[in-house]
Design a protein around this motif. Sequence first.
Motif, PDB file in Angstrom:
ATOM      1  N   LYS A  65       0.820  -1.203   0.000  1.00 47.88           N
ATOM      2  CA  LYS A  65       0.000   0.000   0.000  1.00 47.88           C
ATOM      3  C   LYS A  65       0.860   1.261   0.000  1.00 47.88           C
ATOM      4  O   LYS A  65       0.505   2.282  -0.586  1.00 47.88           O
ATOM      5  N   GLY A  66       2.017   1.185   0.661  1.00 50.97           N
ATOM      6  CA  GLY A  66       2.894   2.340   0.760  1.00 50.97           C
ATOM      7  C   GLY A  66       3.360   2.861  -0.598  1.00 50.97           C
ATOM      8  O   GLY A  66       3.647   4.041  -0.754  1.00 50.97           O
ATOM      9  N   GLN A  67       3.438   1.969  -1.586  1.00 48.38           N
ATOM     10  CA  GLN A  67       3.858   2.379  -2.926  1.00 48.38           C
ATOM     11  C   GLN A  67       2.871   3.383  -3.510  1.00 48.38           C
ATOM     12  O   GLN A  67       3.248   4.396  -4.078  1.00 48.38           O
TER      13      GLN A  67
ATOM     14  N   GLU B 215       0.758   5.126  -1.735  1.00 51.24           N
ATOM     15  CA  GLU B 215       0.744   6.325  -0.890  1.00 51.24           C
ATOM     16  C   GLU B 215       1.868   7.274  -1.276  1.00 51.24           C
ATOM     17  O   GLU B 215       1.673   8.482  -1.362  1.00 51.24           O
ATOM     18  N   ALA B 216       3.052   6.689  -1.528  1.00 52.13           N
ATOM     19  CA  ALA B 216       4.181   7.527  -1.932  1.00 52.13           C
ATOM     20  C   ALA B 216       3.874   8.216  -3.254  1.00 52.13           C
ATOM     21  O   ALA B 216       4.134   9.413  -3.425  1.00 52.13           O
ATOM     22  N   ALA B 217       3.300   7.469  -4.189  1.00 52.66           N
ATOM     23  CA  ALA B 217       2.991   8.042  -5.498  1.00 52.66           C
ATOM     24  C   ALA B 217       1.898   9.103  -5.380  1.00 52.66           C
ATOM     25  O   ALA B 217       1.972  10.158  -6.012  1.00 52.66           O
ATOM     26  N   THR B 218       0.902   8.822  -4.546  1.00 52.46           N
ATOM     27  CA  THR B 218      -0.163   9.803  -4.310  1.00 52.46           C
ATOM     28  C   THR B 218       0.431  11.093  -3.762  1.00 52.46           C
ATOM     29  O   THR B 218       0.109  12.184  -4.214  1.00 52.46           O
ATOM     30  N   SER B 219       1.333  10.937  -2.789  1.00 54.41           N
ATOM     31  CA  SER B 219       1.919  12.114  -2.155  1.00 54.41           C
ATOM     32  C   SER B 219       2.716  12.967  -3.135  1.00 54.41           C
ATOM     33  O   SER B 219       2.832  14.164  -2.955  1.00 54.41           O
TER      34      SER B 219
ATOM     35  N   TYR C 264       2.993   3.625 -13.899  1.00 53.27           N
ATOM     36  CA  TYR C 264       4.434   3.711 -13.645  1.00 53.27           C
ATOM     37  C   TYR C 264       4.874   3.038 -12.351  1.00 53.27           C
ATOM     38  O   TYR C 264       6.030   2.651 -12.219  1.00 53.27           O
ATOM     39  N   ILE C 265       3.984   2.952 -11.386  1.00 49.72           N
ATOM     40  CA  ILE C 265       4.393   2.440 -10.072  1.00 49.72           C
ATOM     41  C   ILE C 265       3.824   1.045  -9.812  1.00 49.72           C
ATOM     42  O   ILE C 265       4.559   0.120  -9.486  1.00 49.72           O
TER      43      ILE C 265
ATOM     44  N   GLN D  58       5.419  -3.367 -10.929  1.00 51.02           N
ATOM     45  CA  GLN D  58       5.694  -4.273  -9.818  1.00 51.02           C
ATOM     46  C   GLN D  58       4.736  -5.454  -9.820  1.00 51.02           C
ATOM     47  O   GLN D  58       5.117  -6.581  -9.520  1.00 51.02           O
TER      48      GLN D  58
ATOM     49  N   ASN E 202      -2.037  16.134   3.490  1.00 49.98           N
ATOM     50  CA  ASN E 202      -2.153  15.973   2.032  1.00 49.98           C
ATOM     51  C   ASN E 202      -3.282  14.986   1.671  1.00 49.98           C
ATOM     52  O   ASN E 202      -3.294  14.414   0.610  1.00 49.98           O
TER      53      ASN E 202
ATOM     54  N   LEU F 114      -3.945  11.996   2.620  1.00 48.62           N
ATOM     55  CA  LEU F 114      -3.794  10.547   2.563  1.00 48.62           C
ATOM     56  C   LEU F 114      -4.905   9.944   3.404  1.00 48.62           C
ATOM     57  O   LEU F 114      -5.342   8.824   3.188  1.00 48.62           O
TER      58      LEU F 114
ATOM     59  N   PHE G 178       8.066   8.792   4.481  1.00 45.21           N
ATOM     60  CA  PHE G 178       7.398   7.753   5.265  1.00 45.21           C
ATOM     61  C   PHE G 178       8.385   7.029   6.183  1.00 45.21           C
ATOM     62  O   PHE G 178       9.577   6.969   5.903  1.00 45.21           O
TER      63      PHE G 178
ATOM     64  N   ASN H 183       9.237   3.626   1.376  1.00 46.34           N
ATOM     65  CA  ASN H 183       8.367   3.491   0.206  1.00 46.34           C
ATOM     66  C   ASN H 183       9.018   3.956  -1.085  1.00 46.34           C
ATOM     67  O   ASN H 183       8.381   4.593  -1.912  1.00 46.34           O
TER      68      ASN H 183
ATOM     69  N   TYR I 162      10.377   3.240  -4.834  1.00 51.72           N
ATOM     70  CA  TYR I 162       9.880   2.326  -5.862  1.00 51.72           C
ATOM     71  C   TYR I 162      10.992   1.311  -6.172  1.00 51.72           C
ATOM     72  O   TYR I 162      12.043   1.698  -6.698  1.00 51.72           O
TER      73      TYR I 162
ATOM     74  N   HIS J 159      11.498  -0.926  -8.372  1.00 56.50           N
ATOM     75  CA  HIS J 159      11.875  -1.244  -9.757  1.00 56.50           C
ATOM     76  C   HIS J 159      12.585  -0.081 -10.425  1.00 56.50           C
ATOM     77  O   HIS J 159      12.834  -0.109 -11.630  1.00 56.50           O
TER      78      HIS J 159
END
Lengths: 222, 242
Positions: A117-119, A121-125, A136-137, A141, B48, B50, B83, B87, B89, B91
């Motif tokens: 889920k963190g992936q 969240e990071a992209a959202t942020s 892309y994210i 994966q 933000n 989340l 975080f 987190n 990426y 790849h």
Amino acid sequence: MWGFYFDELIRSLPFFLKGVWMTVAVSGLSLVAGSIIGFICGILRAGKSKILRVIIGAWVDVVRGTPFLVQVFIVFFILPSAGIELKAFPAAVIALSNLTASFICEIVASGILSVPKGQREAATSSGLSSYQQLRYIVMPQAMRAIMPPLVGQYVLLIKDSSVVSAIGVVDITRVGWLTVQRIPEGIMVFGLVGILYFCVCYPLINLSSYLEKRMTVMTVKL
Amino acid sequence: MISFKNVNKWYGDLHVLNNINLEVDAGEVVVVCGPSGSGKSTLIRCINRLEPIQKGELVVDGMAVHDKKVNMTKIRADIGFVFQSFNLYPHMTALQNVTIAPIKVRKLNKKKAEELGREKLTRVGLKDRINSYPAQLSGGQQQRVAIARGLCMEPKIMLFDEPTSALDPEMIGEVLDVMRSLAKGGMTMMVVTHEMGFAREVASRVVFMDEGQIVEVAPPLEFFKNPQTERGKNFLSSILSH
């Protein structure tokens, strides 16, 4: 005795090759259509809309919970009573695409959900849109989890395609049925049928185990 | 810059944010501390969106985050978020990690974005790890890449959610050093952390939370020397005693 039938069988080879071609055609078209529909449904099934998740989930359950032979009959014999008349070949492709799509849908959805889920969240942020996150994210994966079972599903698809011989599609299995009426050596005829299916599937089986190894190595490396 | 007015949030029956009022000015460094489950992480994750809030007003850089009609994409691009679990990426290389958002969100061309990415990675001390994948980096290095990823968006605000909690002790320092230099550069920051040394040194104010409420807000020296509440005293004695 064997020798005579063997020569007969050799003479029937062109007929068998036509059957191979038909199996490849039905499977190939269903593979493409089933993959496209399956990926779209899988992405939606792992998505935000609850209504779509429920509808797609119900469809998957129905397709998985009924025999494929019955599904083929529904498309070929029952749809015409609703005014949709189909020849055997398109009916076979539709039924097989539907079956494949439902399985691929589940493979894709679980692949997407396996990405932490963190992936997202990071992209959202970072301000990436939902589509960009997926493109892309998440998908790059998820593909690691998706590829090996996906190719395995393709092998199953080719084997399941033998069922469409029941509505008169002259695929490898149907050629076997027709030939065995002239050459009453079941073991020999269906031995050949089996060998031909194996020849079609074997490259995919290899691809599947290759991908499985490669994906595992990549996961470990990361 | 960030303004909470009577902000409330529930998870089911659990009241995770209870009537939060807080103003953070531009250039301030606000450290949020408190026992686990006190709502600190939720507090900064709301900024933000989340996590959505259910009641109250939350305005960030003039934009109403509480308003469901407001498109968050633009605001999020201006807020860096770091975080606890990095987190990154997996790849993508470090450079790809930090340039993807500038390219796709800010629409920079690849060359400009990579220039920017190199600059920010150099700034966090990872000049020679630009082409490494996250798995090839230590925890401290990964977290510094994550900070660089935020900085590449040239954010107005940086939020840190326990950035050192997942790190081995010997790597905490390198991450805090980067955060310190950011703070000294005038970045507006909100940091959830248990690093009280960091709070003492760079925070403009410390916010102490407990059970979803802000219990105390004070400059660090005042808070550490002379906490005004019983809960504040208990918390400080429990984390400083070991």
